[in-house]
Design an enzyme around this catalytic site. Structure first.
Site, PDB file in Angstrom:
ATOM      1  N   GLY A 138       0.874  -1.169   0.000  1.00 27.90           N
ATOM      2  CA  GLY A 138       0.000   0.000   0.000  1.00 27.90           C
ATOM      3  C   GLY A 138       0.908   1.215   0.000  1.00 27.90           C
TER       4      GLY A 138
ATOM      5  CG  ASP B 222       5.309   3.880  -2.306  1.00 32.11           C
ATOM      6  OD1 ASP B 222       4.744   4.909  -2.722  1.00 32.11           O
ATOM      7  OD2 ASP B 222       4.845   2.738  -2.475  1.00 32.11           O
TER       8      ASP B 222
END
Lengths: 299, 299
Positions: A37, A234
């Site tokens: 995620g 990320d």
């Protein structure tokens, strides 16, 4: 405290001999479950680098008591979760065949709750891929805000992107996301850059470019043996934001982002090989020279 | 005690708007997790009908303490498990689009251990879909044995099928499996029937036919509203075997199998709507008349 808004997800990454045609089946040779995620990856990266971070995510019945929850607690990540009964925590199923072709099935599950949730006021927030409308509401109420559209870039309308662009301080995007945003907004890449204080465009193994105060700075990647590029973006954002709140200049923040990403790509999984601040500093020194003390904040 | 050999599996059944092309992704609208695996379905069916049953399966690290384990314990199913560290319990991922087209990804996981496991001596055993070689070894050592090739019918060689056919008392197969077995064996359907004491060929909603002692008996289905045909064959076998050990005639056993299957297809999932003996008996009475007392065993 940095708040990260977006998905906490569970990634099932499988190898198959061949991808199936319609109405056929295939055997999975190997399946690994990874913590993922986009928002959770960034939060984990910041926590590993020693930063204070709270994750704003939607989770389902399967999160409490799970290994993922234990991992987040161990990292000291604050949880500001919308827990949605009767749903799963967002889950991705990725299947890769021997030729490297892929199919991905993504279950939003609990993340559907973003659409109807109240946006909190957050003094320093990064918005990762999530519900576009929720991200708009967060952006409008936030103090400092950064944003990356991620895989959901297609779901943003012109109006939604305009609202976000008007309310953020830093935009992160890869080349594909830049093109899609320009298409949706009907503007050029140069116009997009002019509309934000700071833009950082990443170009996979070709490095990244920082656009700020009318100037452009290229930052090369740290060359490493890449096992899996997933999570590099990320990790870059985790490094950048961790450095930013410590008062480093944007160029140094980008270099710290690049160094952080270089660790993550060395192993499969987005949270499996995150560096702590010392490990990051050591590799930074090898590639960019000694990491100076940060400026005083607000310089 | 009936032993059932084969897979215990976890089924993830997802609805998607469309199935993805190569290198594309799709969103999962809904994902439900069901308890499955052919052998486990049969064992659960027998246990719900009040029979004594032990399951011979391979399970991974994820089984101990799971909801599936709690469910099996509640049903009183005996576990004779090969627990394989570092693996998952067999898991199937099924994706169905709005037009009804499907893709299935099946992870054998722990079931790979069948290939190298010693076959136990089992006095009354049903062999469901599993490792062909393990099933051959079980068949050779067993007392009474029944068999269904299931979805793995393609993996049996001519020699393996010949070994099993020579050692079983009852063969269960659907029309597709009959054709594939005949192809592999290079024999006709009639020759296949002659090679086993008792053959039961199921034809989905067209009923089933029992071939035994040179005679043929057709058993119609019990008409119900079908929500999901998955698991019907396993429920049929659970009903048949439960009745068989109670001493019912093969024709009555087939009818009990048909009635048991009629419950399972009314709900999605293979173990979600299994009848107990009373519920089965009541529906049996409505469709086939009063269920007589069984013969003495061995008649």
């Amino acid at each position: 405290m940095i708040h990260i808004v977006g998905h906490t997800a569970i990634d099932h990454i499988s190898r198959v001999a061949h991808l199936p045609e319609k109405n056929c089946s295939t055997h999975i040779a190997d399946r690994q479950i990874y913590f993922g995620g986009g928002a959770a990856n960034i939060a984990a990266g910041i926590a590993m680098l020693g930063g204070q971070v709270t994750l704003v995510s939607c989770t389902g019945d399967d999160f409490a008591g799970s290994e993922y929850e234990r991992w987040m607690k161990k990292l000291g990540i604050g949880q500001q979760f919308f827990v949605v009964p009767g749903t799963h925590t967002p889950t991705a199923f990725m299947f890769t065949d021997e030729g490297g072709d892929q199919m991905t099935f993504f279950e939003w599950g609990a993340s559907k709750a973003f659409a109807h949730s109240d946006a909190p006021f957050l003094p320093f927030v990064h918005m990762a891929t999530a519900d576009p409308d929720f991200n708009c509401r967060v952006a409008e109420r936030s103090g400092f805000a950064s944003f990356d559209p991620g895989q959901d870039v297609f779901y943003y309308s012109k109006e939604q992107l305009e609202t976000i662009i008007a309310n953020i301080d830093v935009l992160f995007a890869n080349q594909h996301e830049v093109r899609q945003m320009c298409d949706t907004l009907g503007i050029t890449r140069e116009a997009l850059i002019r509309q934000v204080d700071t833009a950082i465009f990443t170009m996979s193994s070709d490095g990244s470019t920082l656009y700020t105060k009318g100037r452009e700075h290229f930052v090369p990647v740290v060359p490493v043996k890449c096992a899996d590029p997933t999570g590099a973006g990320d990790a870059y954002r985790a490094g950048f934001l961790s450095a930013y709140v410590r008062g480093y200049t944007p160029v140094t923040c980008c270099k710290i982002g690049t160094v952080t990403a270089s660790f993550v790509v060395e192993h499969v999984g987005c949270q499996t090989h995150l560096p702590d601040w010392n490990a990051m500093t050591e590799r930074y020194r090898q590639h960019f020279g000694t990491l100076d003390a940060p400026r005083d904040k607000g310089d």
